[in-house]
Design an enzyme around this catalytic site. Sequence first.
Site, PDB file in Angstrom:
ATOM      1  N   ASP A 137       0.827  -1.208   0.000  1.00  0.00           N
ATOM      2  CA  ASP A 137       0.000   0.000   0.000  1.00  0.00           C
ATOM      3  C   ASP A 137       0.862   1.259   0.000  1.00  0.00           C
ATOM      4  O   ASP A 137       0.620   2.195  -0.771  1.00  0.00           O
ATOM      5  CB  ASP A 137      -0.930  -0.005   1.219  1.00  0.00           C
ATOM      6  CG  ASP A 137      -1.784  -1.251   1.280  1.00  0.00           C
ATOM      7  OD1 ASP A 137      -2.719  -1.365   0.469  1.00  0.00           O
ATOM      8  OD2 ASP A 137      -1.502  -2.128   2.121  1.00  0.00           O
ATOM      9  N   HIS A 142      -2.591  -4.423   3.327  1.00  0.00           N
ATOM     10  CA  HIS A 142      -2.050  -5.768   3.112  1.00  0.00           C
ATOM     11  C   HIS A 142      -1.052  -6.006   4.239  1.00  0.00           C
ATOM     12  O   HIS A 142       0.138  -5.719   4.121  1.00  0.00           O
ATOM     13  CB  HIS A 142      -1.360  -5.860   1.751  1.00  0.00           C
ATOM     14  CG  HIS A 142      -0.637  -7.162   1.531  1.00  0.00           C
ATOM     15  ND1 HIS A 142      -1.272  -8.377   1.564  1.00  0.00           N
ATOM     16  CD2 HIS A 142       0.674  -7.432   1.306  1.00  0.00           C
ATOM     17  CE1 HIS A 142      -0.391  -9.335   1.345  1.00  0.00           C
ATOM     18  NE2 HIS A 142       0.802  -8.781   1.190  1.00  0.00           N
TER      19      HIS A 142
END
Length: 323
Positions: free
Chosen positions: A130, A182
């Site tokens: 991210d 994530h």
Amino acid sequence: MKINNKKVVIVGAGAVGSTYAHNLVVDDLADEIAIINTNKSKASANSLDLLHALPYLNAAPKNIYAADYSDVSDADIVVLSANAPSATFGKNPDRLQLLENKVEMIRDITRKTMDAGFDGIFLVASNPVDVLAQVVAEVSGLPKHRVIGTGTLLETSRMRQIVAEKLQINPKSIHGYVLAEHGKSSFAAWSNVTVGAIPLTTWLKKYPNPEFPTFDEIDQEIREVGLDIFMQKGNTSYGIAASLARLTRAIFRNESVILPVSAYLTGEYGQFDLYTGSPAIIDRTGVRAVLELELTQEEQEKFKASTVLLKENFDSIKEKCTL
């Protein structure tokens, strides 16, 4: 983006990049596959190995070769799967701990790619995905919809597989998404998970299963199983490579399919100016639209807490690294 000869450049010939390249060949997704790696002989060996598989596959002839950045100008997709040298994960690590050297690596790769004239779509698989997707977006200057992180594609696959095993249902009939980072703050939006068209919560009431774990237990397993795999085999590759291949297919075939990726938020879930995991419509332009699920209050709080963590890490990196 107009796609004629479908060309993919892979930066990083490690376990993920190599497995993804194999998926591209087996699934007949690209016409041209260029592999960039710091060890060019490894990229050359991988290219030859893939070419030698072609006669036995139901795939058209491919142009597969070791490349450098001069080869990216006409690429449709550049995939970043490179990893900065670092210590192994260690016990119960956080992907955000080893961030600074990874940011510098991805920043430099992005600059070289853009300097070569690239004007396609970036797919980012390097972790923490991210934050690194946001780095790529800022450094490249490309429209945000053309920088996509793999996000929670892998967590979502894991969730579907775990639920399917417990219910003895094909995982393709399990629908729903894992959201947010994530990493450690990801969570499944259980209020939206369905079995076929039946909400999972309704299914469990109608067909009681004493062996079905709690949602919190499944969330924990999803977050921890990647480390378990890493500790036993030294990497995770098949799941994330399949996730990348799924994204590639959606782009090249203009599928307008909904996938949980790391996408740039512009007000969805009340969040702005960051990349994180959310369902999005993927087509040949990249992210056509980010979709906002209707979440419970608890899920909204989890999402917000995750974005706070991501923003803190990105802001700290901007202070330390020149983007």
